[in-house]
Design an enzyme around this catalytic site. Structure first.
Site, PDB file in Angstrom:
ATOM      1  N   ASP A  81       0.758  -1.252  -0.006  1.00 54.72           N
ATOM      2  CA  ASP A  81      -0.084  -0.209  -0.062  1.00 54.72           C
ATOM      3  C   ASP A  81       0.750   1.334   0.139  1.00 54.72           C
ATOM      4  OD1 ASP A  81      -2.503   1.436   0.325  1.00 54.72           O
ATOM      5  OD2 ASP A  81      -2.185   1.422   2.286  1.00 54.72           O
ATOM      6  N   HIS A  82       0.399   2.083  -0.855  1.00 52.06           N
ATOM      7  CA  HIS A  82       1.267   3.436  -0.977  1.00 52.06           C
ATOM      8  C   HIS A  82       2.727   3.436  -0.909  1.00 52.06           C
ATOM      9  CE1 HIS A  82      -2.243   5.955  -0.709  1.00 52.06           C
ATOM     10  NE2 HIS A  82      -2.619   5.242   0.317  1.00 52.06           N
ATOM     11  N   GLU A 133      -1.406   5.932  -8.611  1.00 52.63           N
ATOM     12  CA  GLU A 133      -2.343   6.836  -8.326  1.00 52.63           C
ATOM     13  C   GLU A 133      -2.340   8.296  -8.961  1.00 52.63           C
ATOM     14  OE1 GLU A 133      -3.157   7.432  -4.070  1.00 52.63           O
ATOM     15  OE2 GLU A 133      -3.441   9.667  -4.322  1.00 52.63           O
ATOM     16  N   HIS A 179      -7.551  10.393   3.666  1.00 52.98           N
ATOM     17  CA  HIS A 179      -7.477   9.279   4.442  1.00 52.98           C
ATOM     18  C   HIS A 179      -7.593   9.753   5.911  1.00 52.98           C
ATOM     19  CE1 HIS A 179      -4.760   8.110   1.163  1.00 52.98           C
ATOM     20  NE2 HIS A 179      -5.192   6.966   1.777  1.00 52.98           N
ATOM     21  N   GLY A 180      -7.622   8.774   6.862  1.00 56.01           N
ATOM     22  CA  GLY A 180      -7.571   9.124   8.203  1.00 56.01           C
ATOM     23  C   GLY A 180      -9.266   9.393   8.852  1.00 56.01           C
TER      24      GLY A 180
HETATM   25  P1  13P Z   1      -8.813   4.987   5.511  1.00 56.97           P
HETATM   26  O1  13P Z   1      -7.832   6.061   6.141  1.00 56.97           O
HETATM   27  O2  13P Z   1     -10.014   5.713   5.051  1.00 56.97           O
HETATM   28  O3  13P Z   1      -9.022   4.038   6.311  1.00 56.97           O
HETATM   29  O4  13P Z   1      -8.320   4.687   4.060  1.00 56.97           O
HETATM   30  C1  13P Z   1      -7.328   3.809   4.014  1.00 56.97           C
HETATM   31  C2  13P Z   1      -6.257   3.732   2.715  1.00 56.97           C
HETATM   32  O5  13P Z   1      -6.658   4.391   1.750  1.00 56.97           O
HETATM   33  C3  13P Z   1      -5.016   2.893   2.772  1.00 56.97           C
HETATM   34  O6  13P Z   1      -4.465   3.203   1.663  1.00 56.97           O
HETATM   35  O1  G3H Z   2      -3.070   5.226   3.575  1.00 54.17           O
HETATM   36  C1  G3H Z   2      -2.340   4.924   4.428  1.00 54.17           C
HETATM   37  C2  G3H Z   2      -2.925   3.681   5.374  1.00 54.17           C
HETATM   38  O2  G3H Z   2      -3.997   3.808   6.143  1.00 54.17           O
HETATM   39  C3  G3H Z   2      -1.681   3.168   5.932  1.00 54.17           C
HETATM   40  O3  G3H Z   2      -1.324   3.896   7.299  1.00 54.17           O
HETATM   41  O4  G3H Z   2       0.953   4.299   6.593  1.00 54.17           O
HETATM   42  O5  G3H Z   2       0.011   4.706   8.773  1.00 54.17           O
HETATM   43  O6  G3H Z   2       0.597   2.424   7.849  1.00 54.17           O
HETATM   44  P1  G3H Z   2       0.268   3.758   7.618  1.00 54.17           P
HETATM   45 ZN    ZN Z   3      -4.896   4.996   0.711  1.00 54.63          ZN
END
Ligand code: 13P
Ligand code: G3H
Ligand code: ZN
Length: 317
Positions: A81-82, A133, A179-180
């Site tokens: 992820d990311h 993205e 996010h968040g």
């Molecule tokens: P949320 O912060 O809405 O749960 O999104 C998570 C996310 O996009 C992880 O890549």
């Molecule tokens: O989009 C981010 C995800 O919620 C992951 O969060 O980078 O704090 O692990 P993190």
């Molecule tokens: Zn995300």
């Protein structure tokens, strides 16, 4: 069984969305697998850069491999992820991931295409698919902060050009989420109009919705009653997942809501039982509550009950 992200998308596209859930530890992993097996749903397990360094990336990989054995009926993909370019290439080389995200959305268009293309070239050689993205979500992604004023929705024409030029396999679009725990302040919601335009230009192409937590008011209230101080604000209405799926959203990322479950369980536990100190006591409650939460989300995503269909699809190949 670990499968390719592509195979999950082939079954889901236009009909339902696959839940992509972040994990950081054993308890989250157990709850996630239990919830997905109970609801008979395929899923994507996501590891962020932060999660890889929280303990040690090999710990998470070992936990996932063990979970695969403990839950032989589970069907899932493993996704970065990311990722930045370096991390995405590292994960491609490791051979453990079904797909990686290269998030170069903070770069200008040309830079984003170039980084994504480099990751695509390496990943495709190994049969790994790549999520990229375009557009900017509000909130915090890893160490990148985007305030609401600078967040911008994905431009549908640019999205089409980006996919053609970068060769990515799925696209995270900015359609109003962030996010968040602090998302929509007023009555804003998902921009289905933008999504529909993207789908028109990219038919059958899997789109990804980040920032999809709902931030339930009752969860925030329980946390705050147990000593928390979370402002909270409206998140994504989970009843809109189905419409988003019809419009091409095939992967829905949810992390924050799970963190809220963890916080509520632990705050209430220690408030109500101040003499306790065995971490396994709240841990057990959390795993059960997280499993329930995951099963509920899978119902809303439409992925619940689709396990047999997905199994038939991946095993016929
Ligand atoms: P949320 O912060 O809405 O749960 O999104 C998570 C996310 O996009 C992880 O890549
Ligand atoms: O989009 C981010 C995800 O919620 C992951 O969060 O980078 O704090 O692990 P993190
Ligand atoms: Zn995300």
């Amino acid at each position: 069984m670990i499968v390719t992200t592509k195979s999950l998308f082939e079954v889901a596209y236009g009909r339902f969305a696959i839940g992509a859930y972040n994990i950081n530890n054993l308890e989250q992993t157990m709850g996630l697998f239990r919830g997905c097996v109970d609801s008979k749903a395929p899923f994507i397990i996501q590891i962020s850069k932060g999660a890889r360094s929280y303990t040690e990336k090999r710990m998470l990989e070992a936990i996932i491999k063990a979970a695969e054995e403990v839950f032989p009926e589970a069907i899932f993909a493993v996704h970065l992820d990311h990722g930045d370019e370096k991390t995405a290439l590292e994960c491609v080389a490791s051979g453990f991931y079904s797909s990686v995200m290269i998030d170069a959305s903070h770069e200008d268009y040309a830079g984003n295409v170039a980084s994504t293309k480099r990751v695509v070239e390496a990943a495709h050689k190994k049969g790994i698919s790549v999520e990229a993205e375009i557009g900017k979500l509000g909130g915090v992604e890893e160490d990148i902060k985007v305030d609401e004023g600078n967040a911008c929705l994905t431009n549908p024409d640019e999205a089409k050009r980006f996919v053609q030029e970068s060769g990515c396999d799925s696209l995270a679009c900015a359609i109003g989420t962030s996010h968040g725990a602090y998302k929509f302040s007023g009555s804003q919601g998902l921009h289905f109009d933008v999504l529909a335009e993207i789908q028109k230009r990219l038919p059958k192409f899997p789109l990804v919705m980040h920032g999809s937590s709902s931030v339930p008011a009752d969860e925030v209230e329980r946390i705050n009653k147990a000593g928390g101080d979370i402002k909270g604000s409206k998140g994504v209405d989970e009843n809109q997942f189905a419409k988003a799926a019809e419009l091409g959203v095939t992967k829905v990322n949810i992390d924050t809501d799970g963190r809220l479950v963890w916080t509520r369980v632990h705050r209430e536990f220690f408030r109500d039982q101040p003499a306790k100190f065995d971490l396994r006591d709240p841990g057990k409650i959390f795993m059960a509550e997280y499993a329930k939460f995951i099963a509920h989300k899978n119902e809303k995503l439409g992925s619940a009950g689709k396990l047999d269909e997905v199994r038939a699809h991946v095993t016929k190949k």
